[in-house]
Scaffold this motif. Structure first.
Motif, PDB file in Angstrom:
ATOM      1  N   ALA A   1      14.926  35.459  38.677  1.00  0.00           N
ATOM      2  CA  ALA A   1      15.124  36.903  38.605  1.00  0.00           C
ATOM      3  C   ALA A   1      14.793  37.359  37.194  1.00  0.00           C
ATOM      4  N   LEU A   2      14.247  38.529  37.123  1.00  0.00           N
ATOM      5  CA  LEU A   2      13.726  39.045  35.854  1.00  0.00           C
ATOM      6  C   LEU A   2      14.831  39.640  34.979  1.00  0.00           C
ATOM      7  N   MET A   3      14.581  39.567  33.688  1.00  0.00           N
ATOM      8  CA  MET A   3      15.492  40.219  32.747  1.00  0.00           C
ATOM      9  C   MET A   3      14.668  40.605  31.535  1.00  0.00           C
ATOM     10  N   HIS A   4      14.796  41.815  31.072  1.00  0.00           N
ATOM     11  CA  HIS A   4      14.084  42.153  29.835  1.00  0.00           C
ATOM     12  C   HIS A   4      14.815  43.230  29.068  1.00  0.00           C
ATOM     13  N   SER A   5      14.479  43.307  27.790  1.00  0.00           N
ATOM     14  CA  SER A   5      15.132  44.269  26.922  1.00  0.00           C
ATOM     15  C   SER A   5      14.138  44.725  25.874  1.00  0.00           C
ATOM     16  N   ASN A   6      14.139  46.009  25.584  1.00  0.00           N
ATOM     17  CA  ASN A   6      13.282  46.567  24.541  1.00  0.00           C
ATOM     18  C   ASN A   6      14.120  47.486  23.674  1.00  0.00           C
ATOM     19  N   SER A   7      14.132  47.189  22.381  1.00  0.00           N
ATOM     20  CA  SER A   7      14.888  48.051  21.474  1.00  0.00           C
ATOM     21  C   SER A   7      13.994  48.470  20.336  1.00  0.00           C
ATOM     22  N   ILE A   8      14.125  49.692  19.939  1.00  0.00           N
ATOM     23  CA  ILE A   8      13.444  50.130  18.726  1.00  0.00           C
ATOM     24  C   ILE A   8      14.439  50.902  17.890  1.00  0.00           C
ATOM     25  N   ASP A   9      14.334  50.688  16.610  1.00  0.00           N
ATOM     26  CA  ASP A   9      15.350  51.179  15.715  1.00  0.00           C
ATOM     27  C   ASP A   9      14.663  51.721  14.473  1.00  0.00           C
ATOM     28  N   LEU A  10      15.059  52.905  14.085  1.00  0.00           N
ATOM     29  CA  LEU A  10      14.427  53.532  12.930  1.00  0.00           C
ATOM     30  C   LEU A  10      15.548  53.961  12.005  1.00  0.00           C
ATOM     31  N   SER A  11      15.471  53.566  10.746  1.00  0.00           N
ATOM     32  CA  SER A  11      16.503  54.047   9.839  1.00  0.00           C
ATOM     33  C   SER A  11      15.914  54.294   8.467  1.00  0.00           C
ATOM     34  N   GLY A  12      16.568  55.172   7.734  1.00  0.00           N
ATOM     35  CA  GLY A  12      16.072  55.485   6.403  1.00  0.00           C
ATOM     36  C   GLY A  12      17.018  56.430   5.719  1.00  0.00           C
ATOM     37  N   GLY A  13      16.647  56.835   4.528  1.00  0.00           N
ATOM     38  CA  GLY A  13      17.524  57.759   3.838  1.00  0.00           C
ATOM     39  C   GLY A  13      16.906  58.262   2.552  1.00  0.00           C
ATOM     40  N   GLY A  14      17.218  59.495   2.232  1.00  0.00           N
ATOM     41  CA  GLY A  14      16.825  60.065   0.952  1.00  0.00           C
ATOM     42  C   GLY A  14      18.037  60.117   0.061  1.00  0.00           C
ATOM     43  N   SER A  15      17.988  60.931  -0.943  1.00  0.00           N
ATOM     44  CA  SER A  15      19.106  60.934  -1.885  1.00  0.00           C
ATOM     45  C   SER A  15      20.319  61.657  -1.308  1.00  0.00           C
ATOM     46  N   THR A  16      20.119  62.564  -0.374  1.00  0.00           N
ATOM     47  CA  THR A  16      21.278  63.281   0.164  1.00  0.00           C
ATOM     48  C   THR A  16      21.457  63.126   1.669  1.00  0.00           C
ATOM     49  N   VAL A  17      20.521  62.465   2.292  1.00  0.00           N
ATOM     50  CA  VAL A  17      20.626  62.324   3.752  1.00  0.00           C
ATOM     51  C   VAL A  17      20.229  60.911   4.143  1.00  0.00           C
ATOM     52  N   ASN A  18      20.923  60.322   5.078  1.00  0.00           N
ATOM     53  CA  ASN A  18      20.393  59.111   5.689  1.00  0.00           C
ATOM     54  C   ASN A  18      20.593  59.178   7.201  1.00  0.00           C
ATOM     55  N   TYR A  19      19.847  58.376   7.895  1.00  0.00           N
ATOM     56  CA  TYR A  19      19.831  58.525   9.351  1.00  0.00           C
ATOM     57  C   TYR A  19      19.432  57.228  10.030  1.00  0.00           C
ATOM     58  N   THR A  20      19.745  57.135  11.293  1.00  0.00           N
ATOM     59  CA  THR A  20      19.281  56.044  12.154  1.00  0.00           C
ATOM     60  C   THR A  20      19.033  56.610  13.538  1.00  0.00           C
TER      61      THR A  20
ATOM     62  N   LEU B   1      23.617  60.249  11.493  1.00  0.00           N
ATOM     63  CA  LEU B   1      23.127  61.121  10.427  1.00  0.00           C
ATOM     64  C   LEU B   1      24.267  61.317   9.447  1.00  0.00           C
ATOM     65  N   GLU B   2      23.955  61.151   8.192  1.00  0.00           N
ATOM     66  CA  GLU B   2      24.977  61.455   7.188  1.00  0.00           C
ATOM     67  C   GLU B   2      24.317  62.254   6.071  1.00  0.00           C
ATOM     68  N   ALA B   3      25.029  63.272   5.592  1.00  0.00           N
ATOM     69  CA  ALA B   3      24.470  64.112   4.535  1.00  0.00           C
ATOM     70  C   ALA B   3      25.497  64.272   3.430  1.00  0.00           C
ATOM     71  N   LYS B   4      24.964  64.447   2.226  1.00  0.00           N
ATOM     72  CA  LYS B   4      25.827  64.707   1.076  1.00  0.00           C
ATOM     73  C   LYS B   4      25.467  66.088   0.540  1.00  0.00           C
ATOM     74  N   PRO B   5      26.008  67.132   1.107  1.00  0.00           N
ATOM     75  CA  PRO B   5      25.627  68.463   0.632  1.00  0.00           C
ATOM     76  C   PRO B   5      26.087  68.683  -0.815  1.00  0.00           C
ATOM     77  N   TYR B   6      27.209  68.094  -1.164  1.00  0.00           N
ATOM     78  CA  TYR B   6      27.678  68.145  -2.549  1.00  0.00           C
ATOM     79  C   TYR B   6      27.962  66.719  -2.974  1.00  0.00           C
ATOM     80  N   GLU B   7      28.000  66.513  -4.246  1.00  0.00           N
ATOM     81  CA  GLU B   7      28.225  65.163  -4.749  1.00  0.00           C
ATOM     82  C   GLU B   7      29.541  64.596  -4.219  1.00  0.00           C
ATOM     83  N   PHE B   8      30.545  65.453  -3.997  1.00  0.00           N
ATOM     84  CA  PHE B   8      31.870  64.948  -3.610  1.00  0.00           C
ATOM     85  C   PHE B   8      32.066  64.894  -2.104  1.00  0.00           C
ATOM     86  N   LEU B   9      31.112  65.372  -1.354  1.00  0.00           N
ATOM     87  CA  LEU B   9      31.355  65.544   0.085  1.00  0.00           C
ATOM     88  C   LEU B   9      30.277  64.859   0.928  1.00  0.00           C
ATOM     89  N   LYS B  10      30.738  64.131   1.896  1.00  0.00           N
ATOM     90  CA  LYS B  10      29.824  63.538   2.872  1.00  0.00           C
ATOM     91  C   LYS B  10      30.172  64.064   4.256  1.00  0.00           C
TER      92      LYS B  10
END
Lengths: 503, 1132
Positions: free
Chosen positions: B406-425, B452-461
């Protein structure tokens, strides 16, 4: 920053104040607490009605199929049917292998115990509830007080009958009248139990309706006469085979009272007595009532698998079942030897000899044979197809289960009289002629006992076995099956003894 | 690889470079089969040099040849320069130049087009001020990181929040180093601000570990926490991350369900409850019952909190251990990374499927000497062929039911990155697993993950994560597996001559006279069945985190939710085979459910230090609510096409509608103090107060304390060479288990028609109901269960970090054990907190890793022992449960739910032996029957002779892993096993009810045939007798096994020699290819089959406590499969 601190504070305050409400709401989808208004005396019958329904049920109740098997197989009238391995323990019970590990740990024994005593626990709760109603009956309201006493007495009659049935299987068992003592309550002897039943029935009879059950204000409820019959049966059990026992006087007195009331008569057609036309006839002293309410669909209240258990297997519904019980060759021969054709056709439902051949019932249904070669099925449980409500397919549906009937009163009366040296012909021949047999004059004790054997063969309360034990005949009659004195009763389930060391 | 690739040089424009990389990746994928095509560097700026005392001019000319840098200089300057000695491999040319001229007294300037102008170094350039922040992968500042100007002694260290400032040449290079992190070198390139994200080094002791409501350094832990490397999970080809964990973590027992989409059973440190024994799973802060929905690829970090010190922060939910999972996150200032992981494989059924064949079965039937049994043989001959007593029909029902693969398969793709105030996956996964049963059964799952995470101000995420799962499961009719075991081989699958069967011509077992519902046609059982669950679930989490006092005090508020819904449709077609196997009309059972849960957490974290004292203080408050509602409708006679499967398209059953649901709410307050002195003396103290709506008593309090001592940091350990790290730790704490159905705590009054008597049901009237009610005579009150746990452990790294390990001893006692106690005289049970149970054991984990030349190898293992013992049942002699005929029981001094019955000593061989034994005589025993041991020697076989025959719980479970790598190749082998557990082979035991059944080949062919033939198996006749079908040791078998769980061979390579070139891994895996076991059944891995939605009770269930435990019973078990896969992982 300040804003955040403020939010923080706000949230904590919200949580702290909202907490009690947040956690204290009622649980969802759980039965809400029901408030019973004990001052409303018009609902006073409700706990009693609930008890009747419970008594007709399986867990708890009187109608569970395996309980039926355990009660009946030990007599010489009923054998275990179906294939040998299917609930084979019932055969071991029939063969009095009381120490057989399979019997000792048989689930059915525990089931029997719990079904009957479980009902008793419910009845004790209902009695306590009626006391709560009684507390709200105004002084001087004699009518309601009488009803309250009548209702309690109905409960006590059924409770006594439950004790009787459980003692017939296990012998010495406790008398459970207080639910708070169940983990320690000790056993009473079979005699003590029956003495207690007699006292209970004496008390109850004072308050119960003076009516035939089918005339009772709640049609089919137990009445004074039900109590009297149970009293008579308990007395006969104590008296045993001792003709000199004063309990035979008790039997005569109680049965005379029933007979002399003039309210009861035997249903003329013995075959139909067990079918739809015979439901709650003038012969009935107690029946478990069921109904499909005359409708082809919708609710149909049945005694679980009570009838299916006995129905012929390898057949088409509605006349079909598991074929678990079989009238024995002995009972068949007995009927034939005394030319008791009415009772034979009523008691034994014949099937074809092979899976493809048929036997035809007195009502015209064709019953196919089966791979087990079983040709005899329980006739009193048989309900003809043409008596069923159109659209219903459950075997026996809409039929009641007969428990106590007037024939028992008559035969006990005859037996007691014969034992006391009196003439028992009148009650005896009433039963005998209903079965289209010729009357006998100067009937003997054995003739009465034989008549009992024929009349109650394959009924569901273990009457034949009880008679054999009561009269001491078991030692000879049941010897081929392995019976010996001391083997009368099935062992109390170990699981129950674990829970109450006094058992 | 050639340096001048086929790609254009896009210069230094970052956008173009990124585009170029993306294009290269595309090329790389397209050209994957042409491996020698280079996807080389976009700029030839990295070269290797090896100058051994050569002239500067020669060195410059070498660089000109190797790179696209050109030099412009005055010949005189070069001639007088001292000879050059410099070795650098694969280094930036700018860096080589900097080193080269640093020592030559010359300066240089890089002009456009990589033209380098050399000048006399008389005027030394001034340094510039560079500052920045050094952060961990999660964006937190790291203190005490050394920052050094390369080639100089100029250096500084970051402050507590990770900031640094340093004076350095504008073309210099900064070196960042810290224990536990990979050292990084970053060219300044005229920048004045350089933020650095440090990557953890392989040194696991400095690993950041997720703990409840925070993280900790592994070194600072005082509790027993299993840290799972997500890479290990990805080596196993499984839909479920917990399945992939089987055997990997000490103290964690996983029993795999082999059915597609099946949920494994997970037990952490034994079983301490009759109720919920599954650990709490916390996925990104949300509490869930299982992680069936999670793609193993999505897991970023995973910790298993085993002891009280670690788990008590989860209070009343923590008693069964806690598995914390954070999904993969992007990072600030991280280049975009794309990962693709895909595999495809085949599953093959494995196990012992050898049933008795036609002639073997016929021989047993005939040997019984019972006409009804031998008639089956003669009927088969007459009906389906053969002669005399030799039927030719020989149906192998398992063969008919199982696919070869019996067949079984899986495909995953993942993209992640980040700048100085934002990061994401962003993650996507599609998983498909076909079942090995020859009928429609499979599992499909789509996962989408957004973060998604953002740092709109230095003290806040501010952040958001959302896990979306959509799954479709086709459930097989597992009854088919038992039917295949019991069904006689003497009739074929199809019987074209039978006129009454429809729609397909399946053979009726009744043809041969079998008239028992169990001997159905197993193929038809599997075929006439449609059961599908479609479900979706969303796990959205939003949070805000503010630094109230920079790097000291932070506040985090998080709202986690779980919305899920599923639709189950169970459809039975109208069919007829015989009276026992038919459905007169089609039947559709539709079950829909809906879950809405949320948790609101508010956390205040204060972190500070004074001298050698370091502390972190956490204060939290949490509110949570769980709402569930399920609706079921049963309809007859719906049309067969799926489009018409609605209740109003058929006849809805009057009693075929029911609803059930619950709402549970809780409010909690908790705190944790983590303190250490000089990193040597460690203390963790936690406290949680939980309020619950479930019970009459609302509040529970759960404290814990953990202590640790890093001995290796003590002065007296300085001179020893054995231990690199040695820590001892101990903990104590209380945990709760609220996984117990709520209980109202008052007697129930049952009302309605079901509880009303019928009166007047006579020969002429129908009877009517008179309103009645019934009061339950038995009721109880309950609270949560409480666990008190001790743990002592040692963690060590020794022999130059080659040997790592830990040893733990734990002792956990569940108090206030909730179960329903049997009450005498009734089948009703009374619920309450009635007892205590201990679980204790040792967990050992060892790993040796070393290198011999280029050959790296690793050998490791883990082993856990378990002693489960009930210590108190409040006077109850025993608590029976399990299957009635083959019961289990629980009693003081014994483990949970041990199998209970007689001990078989052998077989009565002769009549003399029977006659000599009063027990045999009393019970009508014959030669060929079982001889049970008279335990108390009273010559009577009774209840007192029944004993503990073993428990389903293993006494020991273990895993062994071996790994080697050489250059780009790696090979890993993993074994997993357990011992000391028992399995009750219900398939064999069914003979008690159905003496006509077939059986496994070993049983049927080994039956007793006369004195001396066997002392193990009864005679054919004996199999039909109740005496031999008592619960006994014959049916309780050794469940130990050792399984080759996983073999993976992989090859890693890069396209291009740049750091950021795409890296590939291709691998081939075999999962569960081999098993060693003495169990006679199909597989020793028996999970209790979960209940299908259609089998939910019609009335809302008030039955408490899953006291009837079906664990360890081999019944309807979906066979195990071996899976052979090939896969590829591409990271770019």
């Amino acid at each position: 920053m300040k804003k955040i601190i403020n939010i923080c504070l706000f949230v904590s305050v919200l949580v702290a104040t909202g907490c009690s409400k947040f956690l204290d709401r009622p649980l969802e989808d759980q039965a809400p607490p029901t408030v019973i208004d004990y001052t409303n005396l018009t609902t006073m019958y409700s706990p009693v009605s609930g008890m009747y329904r419970a008594a007709g049920g399986e867990n708890p109740g009187f109608s569970h199929w395996v309980d039926l098997g355990i009660r009946t197989v030990r007599g010489d009238d009923v054998a275990k049917g179906s294939s040998p391995g299917d609930q084979g323990t019932l055969t071991d019970i029939k063969n009095f292998q009381n120490e057989n590990p399979g019997v000792v740990s048989f689930w059915g024994n525990g089931n029997y115990w719990n079904d009957h005593f479980g009902l008793v626990l419910y009845i004790n709760e209902a009695l306590a509830d009626l006391d709560r109603y009684a507390a709200n009956i105004p002084a001087g309201d004699a009518a309601n007080m009488a009803l309250n006493n009548q209702y309690k007495s109905e409960l006590r009659v059924v409770r006594a009958w439950a004790h009787m049935l459980v003692s017939r299987v296990f012998g010495d068992v406790p008398i459970v009248i207080d639910n708070n003592t169940i983990t320690t309550i000790p056993k009473s002897t079979t005699t003590e139990i029956r003495q207690w039943i007699i006292r209970e029935m004496d008390t109850a009879a004072n308050f119960l309706e003076d009516a035939r059950p089918n005339q009772a204000s709640h049609v089919g409820a137990v009445t004074k006469y039900t109590a009297l019959l149970i009293k008579a049966k308990a007395a006969a059990d104590i008296a045993g085979n001792d003709n000199g026992s004063p309990y035979w006087d008790t039997v005569i007195q109680a049965t005379d009272e029933i007979i002399n009331s003039g309210k009861f008569s035997l249903y003329p057609d013995f075959y139909q007595l067990f079918k739809i036309p015979g439901k709650l006839s003038n012969e009935a002293l107690y029946e478990l009532q069921y109904s499909d309410f005359g409708t082809s669909t919708g609710t149909s209240v049945t005694p679980g698998a009570f009838f299916d258990f006995q129905g012929p297997n390898n057949n088409e519904p509605p006349v079909a079942g598991w074929g678990f019980l079989s009238p024995t060759a002995e009972i068949e021969n007995f009927f034939q030897s005394r030319n008791d054709s009415v009772r034979l056709k009523t008691t034994i439902l014949y099937a074809g000899a092979t899976p493809t051949t048929f036997a035809t019932t007195p009502s015209g249904d064709q019953i196919r044979g089966n791979a087990n070669g079983q040709t005899r099925f329980m006739g009193k449980a048989y309900l003809p197809k043409n008596q069923m409500t159109p659209g219903r397919t459950g075997y026996g549906s809409n039929n009641n289960v007969r428990v106590l009937r007037f024939a028992d009163v008559l035969l006990l009366n005859a037996e007691a009289k014969v034992r006391k040296g009196q003439n028992g012909d009148i009650p005896f021949n009433a039963v005998r002629t209903r079965a289209k047999l010729n009357p006998i004059t100067g009937v003997s004790l054995q003739q009465v006992l034989d008549e009992r054997r024929a009349e109650f063969a394959c009924e569901w309360w273990g009457e034949r076995y009880n008679d054999l034990i009561r009269t001491g005949q078991a030692a000879t009659v049941l010897a081929p099956n392995g019976f010996a004195p001391g083997k009368e009763y099935v062992p109390i389930p170990q699981s129950q003894r674990d829970l109450n060391p006094n058992l | 690889m050639k340096k001048n690739g086929i790609l254009l040089n896009f210069g230094r424009d970052p956008l173009l470079q990124k585009l170029a990389r993306v294009m290269k990746l595309s090329f790389a994928i397209i050209l994957i089969s042409c491996l020698h095509v280079s996807a080389g560097g976009f700029s030839q700026s990295r070269i290797s040099v090896d100058f051994q005392s050569i002239q500067l001019k020669k060195a410059l000319s070498f660089i000109e040849k190797k790179s696209n840098f050109r030099f412009l200089y005055n010949e005189d300057l070069v001639i007088n320069a001292p000879p050059i000695t410099l070795t650098m491999s694969n280094a930036e040319v700018t860096e080589i130049l900097s080193r080269l001229f640093d020592r030559s007294g010359l300066t240089y300037q890089i002009m456009a087009n990589n033209l380098v102008v050399l000048k006399n170094g008389g005027a030394k350039r001034a340094d510039i001020q560079v500052s920045g922040k050094v952060m961990s992968a999660t964006g937190e500042g790291i203190a005490s990181v050394n920052v050094l100007v390369k080639g100089t002694t100029t250096g500084t260290a970051t402050d507590t929040s990770g900031n640094y400032t340093i004076m350095a040449p504008e073309n210099g290079t900064l070196v960042f180093s810290s224990v536990g992190f990979k050292t990084q070198e970053i060219p300044i390139n005229n920048r004045t601000t350089i933020d650095v994200v440090m990557e953890q080094s392989d040194e696991s002791l400095q690993q950041v570990v997720v703990i409840g409501y925070g993280t900790s350094n592994r070194r600072d832990l005082t509790g027993s926490i299993g840290v799972v490397n997500p890479e290990d999970l990805n080596k196993r080809m499984a839909a479920n991350p917990m399945t992939a964990l089987q055997g990997n973590a000490p103290g964690v027992q996983v029993v795999t369900s082999n059915q597609p989409g099946g949920s494994p059973t997970v037990r952490i440190r034994g079983v301490g409850s009759f109720n919920n024994t599954s650990p709490l799973f916390v996925v990104d802060g949300m509490f869930v019952d299982n992680i069936d929905f999670l793609n193993p690829n999505d897991i970023g970090e995973m910790s298993i909190l085993k002891d009280a010190s670690a788990a008590a922060i989860y209070g009343v939910r923590a008693a069964n251990g806690v598995v914390i999972i954070t999904t993969k996150k992007g990072r600030y200032n991280m280049k975009t990374r794309v990962t693709y992981n895909g595999y495809v494989g085949v599953q093959k059924p494995t196990g012992n499927f050898d049933m008795a064949n036609g002639s073997q079965y016929a021989a047993m039937q005939l040997a019984k000497g019972i006409p009804a049994d031998s008639s089956k043989v003669t009927t088969s001959v007459a009906r389906f062929g053969g002669s005399g007593l030799n039927p030719t029909t020989n149906t192998d029902w398992y063969d008919e039911l199982l696919k070869d693969n019996a067949l079984m398969h899986s495909n995953s793709i993942d993209l992640s990155g980040g700048g100085s105030t934002v990061n994401y996956t962003v993650g996507l996964n599609y998983f498909y697993q076909d079942g090995i049963l020859e009928a429609e059964n499979n599992y499909k799952r789509y996962n989408i993950r957004l973060q998604l995470e953002a740092k709109p101000y230095e003290f806040l995420k501010l952040g958001l994560t959302a896990l979306y799962t959509n799954s479709t499961q086709r459930n097989p009719n597992r009854d088919a597996f038992t039917r295949a075991y019991t069904a006689s081989p003497l009739y074929p699958v199809f019987d074209e001559t039978n006129p009454v069967t429809f729609p397909k011509k399946y053979t009726s077992s009744g043809t041969l006279g079998y008239n028992n519902n169990i001997f159905n046609n197993p193929v038809a059982v599997a075929d006439y069945w449609f059961d599908r669950t479609k479900g979706f679930q969303v796990l959205p989490t939003i949070y805000a985190e503010a630094d109230l006092i920079k790097n000291k005090l932070s506040f985090r508020s998080q709202l986690s939710q779980r919305y899920g819904s599923s639709l189950n449709q169970n459809f039975l077609p109208a069919y007829f085979i015989d009276n026992n196997q038919n459905s007169r009309t089609t039947v559709l059972t539709t079950t829909e459910d809906r879950t809405e849960n949320y948790i609101l957490d508010n956390l205040l974290t204060y972190r500070d230090s004074r001298g050698d004292h370091h502390w972190t203080f956490l204060l939290g408050q949490s509110v949570r609510e769980e709402r569930y509602r399920s609706t079921q409708v049963i309809t007859d006679s719906v049309p067969t096409q799926e489009e018409f499967w609605y209740a109003d398209q058929g006849i809805r059953r009057t009693d075929g509608y029911n609803e059930a649901g619950y709402r549970n709410a809780s409010a909690s307050f908790f705190g944790r103090l983590s303190y250490d002195f000089a990193g040597k003396y460690l203390l963790t103290a936690t406290f949680r107060a939980d309020g619950s709506s479930k019970y009459q008593e609302k509040w529970g309090y759960f404290p814990s304390i953990g202590l640790g001592w890093v001995i290796s940091d003590e002065k007296f350990m300085d001179n020893q060479k054995i231990f690199d790290m040695l820590k001892i730790r101990g903990s104590w704490g209380k945990l709760g288990n609220d996984g117990i159905n709520p209980n109202p705590g008052y007697p129930e009054v049952k009302t309605g028609n079901e509880f009303s008597g019928i009166f007047g049901s006579t020969g002429g009237t129908n009877g009517t109901l008179i309103t009645g009610y019934r009061i339950d005579p038995i009721y109880g009150t309950i609270g949560w269960e409480e666990v008190v746990e001790w743990d002592g452990g040692i963690d060590f790294t020794m022999l130059n970090r080659r040997l790592k390990g830990s040893v733990d001893y734990y002792h956990r006692q569940t108090r206030d054990l909730v179960f329903e106690r049997n009450v005498p005289f009734t089948g009703l049970r009374k619920i309450g907190n009635w007892g205590r149970v201990n679980n204790s054991g040792v967990e050992v984990q060892l790993n040796w890793a070393d290198k011999i030349g280029k050959l790296g190898y690793e050998i490791g293992g883990n082993l856990s022992t378990l002693k489960n013992e009930v210590v108190d049942l409040q006077g109850l002699n025993n608590l029976p449960s399990g299957i009635t005929e083959f019961p289990t029981r629980t009693s003081v001094g014994q483990p949970f739910n041990y199998f209970y019955g007689y001990e078989v000593e052998g077989i009565y061989q002769t009549q003399e032996e029977v006659n000599a034994d009063p027990i045999a005589v009393a019970n009508g025993v014959q030669p060929g029957f079982f001889k049970y041991k008279d335990q108390n020697g009273d010559k009577l076989l009774d209840e007192q002779d029944r004993v503990n025959l073993g428990s389903y719980l293993p006494k020991v479970y273990y895993g062994i892993n071996l790994g080697v790598n050489y250059n780009n190749f790696d090979l890993s082998i993993f074994f997993q096993g357990l011992g000391g557990n028992k399995i009750l082979n219900i398939n064999r035991g069914l003979r008690q009810k159905f003496p006509d059944m077939n059986g496994d080949e070993e049983f049927v062919t080994s039956l007793w045939t006369g004195p001396g033939s066997t002392n193990e198996f009864p005679s054919a006749f004996a199999t039909t007798q109740t005496w031999n079908n008592n619960a006994s040791s014959f049916y309780v078998e050794n469940g130990s096994y050792l399984r080759l769980q996983n073999v993976q061979i992989g090859y890693n390579f890069k396209l291009g020699n740049q750091d950021n070139s795409a890296s590939f891994r291709v691998y081939a895996t075999a999962d569960r290819p081999l098993i060693w076991s003495r169990y006679s059944g199909i597989t020793p891995e028996v999970t209790s089959p979960g209940r299908l939605p259609k089998d939910r009770p019609a009335v809302a269930e008030r039955v408490q406590a899953t006291q009837v435990s079906s664990y360890g019973y081999d019944q309807n078990v979906y066979p195990t499969t071996a899976v052979y896969t090939i896969g590829v992982r591409i990271t770019y």
